[in-house]
Motif scaffolding. Sequence first.
Motif, mmCIF file in Angstrom:
data_model
loop_
_atom_site.group_PDB
_atom_site.id
_atom_site.type_symbol
_atom_site.label_atom_id
_atom_site.label_comp_id
_atom_site.label_asym_id
_atom_site.label_seq_id
_atom_site.Cartn_x
_atom_site.Cartn_y
_atom_site.Cartn_z
ATOM 1 N N VAL A 201 40.301 -35.678 -25.299
ATOM 2 C CA VAL A 201 41.226 -35.391 -24.206
ATOM 3 C C VAL A 201 42.626 -35.119 -24.751
ATOM 4 C CG1 VAL A 201 42.319 -36.376 -22.136
ATOM 5 C CG2 VAL A 201 39.863 -36.693 -22.533
ATOM 6 N N ASP A 202 43.001 -35.814 -25.818
ATOM 7 C CA ASP A 202 44.336 -35.664 -26.404
ATOM 8 C C ASP A 202 44.294 -34.818 -27.681
ATOM 9 O OD1 ASP A 202 42.947 -37.399 -28.004
ATOM 10 O OD2 ASP A 202 44.606 -38.797 -28.283
ATOM 11 N N ALA A 203 43.510 -33.772 -27.662
ATOM 12 C CA ALA A 203 43.300 -32.958 -28.867
ATOM 13 C C ALA A 203 44.621 -32.520 -29.479
ATOM 14 C CB ALA A 203 42.457 -31.733 -28.538
ATOM 15 N N GLY A 204 44.721 -32.736 -30.775
ATOM 16 C CA GLY A 204 45.898 -32.309 -31.519
ATOM 17 C C GLY A 204 45.697 -30.905 -32.071
ATOM 18 N N GLU A 205 46.723 -30.404 -32.713
ATOM 19 C CA GLU A 205 46.668 -29.074 -33.314
ATOM 20 C C GLU A 205 45.512 -28.982 -34.299
ATOM 21 O OE1 GLU A 205 47.555 -25.205 -33.846
ATOM 22 O OE2 GLU A 205 48.567 -26.531 -32.447
ATOM 23 N N GLY A 206 44.655 -28.000 -34.113
ATOM 24 C CA GLY A 206 43.536 -27.776 -35.025
ATOM 25 C C GLY A 206 42.326 -28.663 -34.769
ATOM 26 N N GLU A 207 42.426 -29.569 -33.827
ATOM 27 C CA GLU A 207 41.300 -30.455 -33.518
ATOM 28 C C GLU A 207 40.367 -29.757 -32.536
ATOM 29 O OE1 GLU A 207 40.684 -35.175 -32.799
ATOM 30 O OE2 GLU A 207 42.490 -34.246 -32.022
ATOM 31 N N GLU A 208 39.090 -29.825 -32.804
ATOM 32 C CA GLU A 208 38.119 -29.053 -32.034
ATOM 33 C C GLU A 208 37.048 -29.946 -31.423
ATOM 34 O OE1 GLU A 208 36.940 -26.646 -35.326
ATOM 35 O OE2 GLU A 208 38.458 -25.142 -34.891
ATOM 36 N N SER A 209 36.325 -29.392 -30.463
ATOM 37 C CA SER A 209 35.188 -30.083 -29.861
ATOM 38 C C SER A 209 34.079 -30.220 -30.890
ATOM 39 C CB SER A 209 34.659 -29.294 -28.664
ATOM 40 O OG SER A 209 35.642 -29.194 -27.665
ATOM 41 N N LEU A 210 33.268 -31.235 -30.705
ATOM 42 C CA LEU A 210 32.120 -31.478 -31.576
ATOM 43 C C LEU A 210 30.848 -31.357 -30.758
ATOM 44 C CD1 LEU A 210 33.480 -34.669 -33.390
ATOM 45 C CD2 LEU A 210 33.505 -32.313 -34.242
ATOM 46 N N ARG A 211 29.779 -30.845 -31.397
ATOM 47 C CA ARG A 211 28.517 -30.665 -30.698
ATOM 48 C C ARG A 211 27.366 -31.212 -31.536
ATOM 49 N NH1 ARG A 211 31.873 -27.008 -28.928
ATOM 50 N NH2 ARG A 211 31.662 -26.191 -26.835
ATOM 51 N N THR A 212 26.403 -31.798 -30.834
ATOM 52 C CA THR A 212 25.188 -32.253 -31.496
ATOM 53 C C THR A 212 24.246 -31.063 -31.676
ATOM 54 O OG1 THR A 212 23.982 -32.706 -29.439
ATOM 55 C CG2 THR A 212 25.330 -34.510 -30.337
ATOM 56 N N ALA A 213 23.186 -31.299 -32.396
ATOM 57 C CA ALA A 213 22.064 -30.368 -32.388
ATOM 58 C C ALA A 213 21.387 -30.518 -31.018
ATOM 59 C CB ALA A 213 21.099 -30.725 -33.514
ATOM 60 N N ASP A 214 20.366 -29.742 -30.749
ATOM 61 C CA ASP A 214 19.619 -29.908 -29.490
ATOM 62 C C ASP A 214 18.999 -31.300 -29.464
ATOM 63 O OD1 ASP A 214 20.216 -27.335 -28.707
ATOM 64 O OD2 ASP A 214 18.336 -26.496 -29.420
ATOM 65 N N VAL A 215 19.379 -32.093 -28.456
ATOM 66 C CA VAL A 215 18.846 -33.442 -28.318
ATOM 67 C C VAL A 215 18.073 -33.615 -27.013
ATOM 68 C CG1 VAL A 215 20.539 -34.548 -29.835
ATOM 69 C CG2 VAL A 215 21.041 -34.314 -27.383
ATOM 70 N N ILE A 216 18.080 -32.586 -26.184
ATOM 71 C CA ILE A 216 17.366 -32.622 -24.909
ATOM 72 C C ILE A 216 16.429 -31.428 -24.865
ATOM 73 C CG2 ILE A 216 17.623 -32.442 -22.401
ATOM 74 C CD1 ILE A 216 20.425 -33.739 -22.849
ATOM 75 N N ILE A 217 15.156 -31.694 -24.612
ATOM 76 C CA ILE A 217 14.159 -30.633 -24.469
ATOM 77 C C ILE A 217 13.279 -31.003 -23.279
ATOM 78 C CG2 ILE A 217 12.254 -29.379 -25.544
ATOM 79 C CD1 ILE A 217 13.477 -30.206 -28.274
ATOM 80 N N GLU A 218 13.351 -30.199 -22.241
ATOM 81 C CA GLU A 218 12.597 -30.457 -21.006
ATOM 82 C C GLU A 218 12.030 -29.147 -20.474
ATOM 83 O OE1 GLU A 218 11.879 -33.337 -19.846
ATOM 84 O OE2 GLU A 218 13.330 -34.651 -20.822
ATOM 85 N N PRO A 219 10.969 -29.229 -19.645
ATOM 86 C CA PRO A 219 10.343 -28.011 -19.133
ATOM 87 C C PRO A 219 11.198 -27.216 -18.146
ATOM 88 C CG PRO A 219 9.129 -29.973 -18.407
ATOM 89 C CD PRO A 219 10.232 -30.428 -19.306
ATOM 90 N N SER A 220 12.135 -27.872 -17.467
ATOM 91 C CA SER A 220 12.965 -27.147 -16.499
ATOM 92 C C SER A 220 14.437 -27.501 -16.699
ATOM 93 C CB SER A 220 12.557 -27.487 -15.065
ATOM 94 O OG SER A 220 12.985 -28.794 -14.725
ATOM 95 N N ARG A 221 15.290 -26.646 -16.183
ATOM 96 C CA ARG A 221 16.731 -26.880 -16.264
ATOM 97 C C ARG A 221 17.117 -28.157 -15.525
ATOM 98 N NH1 ARG A 221 21.330 -24.351 -17.518
ATOM 99 N NH2 ARG A 221 23.158 -24.703 -16.236
ATOM 100 N N ASP A 222 16.548 -28.361 -14.353
ATOM 101 C CA ASP A 222 16.859 -29.566 -13.578
ATOM 102 C C ASP A 222 16.463 -30.830 -14.331
ATOM 103 O OD1 ASP A 222 17.962 -28.136 -11.501
ATOM 104 O OD2 ASP A 222 16.144 -28.161 -10.282
ATOM 105 N N GLU A 223 15.287 -30.820 -14.971
ATOM 106 C CA GLU A 223 14.848 -31.991 -15.731
ATOM 107 C C GLU A 223 15.733 -32.221 -16.958
ATOM 108 O OE1 GLU A 223 10.228 -32.666 -15.570
ATOM 109 O OE2 GLU A 223 10.674 -30.498 -15.608
ATOM 110 N N ALA A 224 16.182 -31.147 -17.585
ATOM 111 C CA ALA A 224 17.071 -31.279 -18.740
ATOM 112 C C ALA A 224 18.409 -31.888 -18.312
ATOM 113 C CB ALA A 224 17.277 -29.924 -19.409
ATOM 114 N N LEU A 225 18.943 -31.429 -17.201
ATOM 115 C CA LEU A 225 20.194 -31.974 -16.697
ATOM 116 C C LEU A 225 20.015 -33.434 -16.291
ATOM 117 C CD1 LEU A 225 23.131 -31.338 -16.121
ATOM 118 C CD2 LEU A 225 22.438 -30.458 -13.897
ATOM 119 N N TRP A 226 18.912 -33.749 -15.663
ATOM 120 C CA TRP A 226 18.626 -35.130 -15.257
ATOM 121 C C TRP A 226 18.528 -36.034 -16.484
ATOM 122 C CZ3 TRP A 226 14.269 -38.408 -15.713
ATOM 123 C CH2 TRP A 226 14.308 -39.539 -14.915
ATOM 124 N N SER A 227 17.875 -35.562 -17.539
ATOM 125 C CA SER A 227 17.773 -36.350 -18.778
ATOM 126 C C SER A 227 19.145 -36.605 -19.376
ATOM 127 C CB SER A 227 16.894 -35.642 -19.808
ATOM 128 O OG SER A 227 15.548 -35.659 -19.404
#
Length: 105
Positions: free
Chosen positions: A54-80
């Motif tokens: 929230v208080d990102a400084g100069e040059g600080e960026e968002s971080l992302r995981t690898a794919d950690v959610i795998i579900e048959p539908s978009r709704d199920e993925a969001l629910w997970s």
Amino acid sequence: MSAASPTPRGDPPSRGHHLATITHDGRFWDVYVELEDEASHPGGHRGRVAFAPVDAGEGEESLRTADVIIEPSRDEALWSAKRLDTHHLVALLRSLLPEREPGAP
């Protein structure tokens, strides 16, 4: 190669669905789930978790995981993703942050 994937400066922290705001090590982090469409991965929807300080400084960026959610539908993925507890989210964030030296602030 790290599982973390930075976001170029100037882009929004994430185009994903906002899951929560958490605290870790004295900072606040917005947490998003970013889902890929089924066309990218036939047979299911995959998602990763993005963390934006929230208080990102100069040059600080968002971080992302690898794919950690795998579900048959978009709704199920969001629910997970919504079922992830705060301690799960903090653990994922900690796995993306650089290791600190013992005794370092």
